[in-house]
Design a protein around this motif. Structure first.
Motif, short mmCIF file in Angstrom:
data_model
loop_
_atom_site.label_atom_id
_atom_site.label_comp_id
_atom_site.label_asym_id
_atom_site.label_seq_id
_atom_site.Cartn_x
_atom_site.Cartn_y
_atom_site.Cartn_z
N PRO A 4 0.80 -1.24 0.00
CA PRO A 4 0.00 0.00 0.00
C PRO A 4 0.83 1.29 0.00
N LEU A 5 1.88 1.36 0.79
CA LEU A 5 2.67 2.60 0.82
C LEU A 5 3.40 2.82 -0.50
N CYS A 27 4.53 8.84 6.52
CA CYS A 27 4.46 7.37 6.61
C CYS A 27 5.86 6.76 6.54
N HIS A 28 6.67 7.23 5.60
CA HIS A 28 8.04 6.73 5.49
C HIS A 28 8.84 7.03 6.75
N ALA A 29 8.63 8.23 7.32
CA ALA A 29 9.35 8.60 8.55
C ALA A 29 9.03 7.63 9.68
N LEU A 30 7.76 7.29 9.80
CA LEU A 30 7.35 6.37 10.86
C LEU A 30 7.86 4.96 10.63
N ILE A 31 7.79 4.51 9.40
CA ILE A 31 8.20 3.15 9.08
C ILE A 31 9.72 3.00 9.13
N HIS A 32 10.44 3.99 8.61
CA HIS A 32 11.89 3.89 8.49
C HIS A 32 12.66 4.64 9.57
N ALA A 41 8.30 16.03 5.28
CA ALA A 41 6.84 16.11 5.41
C ALA A 41 6.42 17.51 5.85
N LEU A 42 7.10 18.05 6.85
CA LEU A 42 6.75 19.39 7.34
C LEU A 42 6.98 20.45 6.28
#
Length: 119
Positions: A4-5, A27-32, A41-42
């Motif tokens: 999904p990502l 999402c990438h920040a949280l996963i990786h 993201a910001l």
């Protein structure tokens, strides 16, 4: 089939939408476990008016920083998240940000109205 990502990331690249790029970066920040992705993201949030999602990114980044014992760096992000969720009426998210802010060593804002004094 793409995960999904990866599928969302591909769609984001094709669309060029800043708000979608911000969500994918979060999402990438949280996963990786990536600070670079949080800051990306910001940066992307600044290009798209999505206050709720921007607040969620500030909250996630603030939590990430606090858990790394970088409390002073976490507080502005947690403050931003709490204030935004308060304005947006997102009580559960505002409460979560307040709890994180407290854990980072700062008294959180309280915007709840006190009951009128009997009289």
């Amino acid at each position: 089939m793409l995960e999904p990502l990866a599928l969302f990331q591909r769609w984001t690249e094709l669309s060029g939408a800043a708000w979608a790029g911000a969500l994918a970066a979060r999402c990438h920040a949280l996963i990786h476990d990536s600070e670079e992705r949080f800051t990306r993201a910001l940066d992307l949030h600044k290009l798209a008016e999505q206050p709720y999602e921007q607040a969620r990114t500030h909250l996630a980044y603030g939590e990430w920083l606090r858990r790394r014992r970088r409390k002073a760096e976490a507080r502005p992000h947690l403050r931003h998240a709490q204030e935004a969720f308060e304005r947006l009426g997102g009580r559960p998210w505002a409460d979560r940000a307040a709890a994180e802010l407290s854990a980072a060593g700062e008294a959180a804002l309280t915007r709840r109205r006190a009951a009128p004094a009997p009289g």
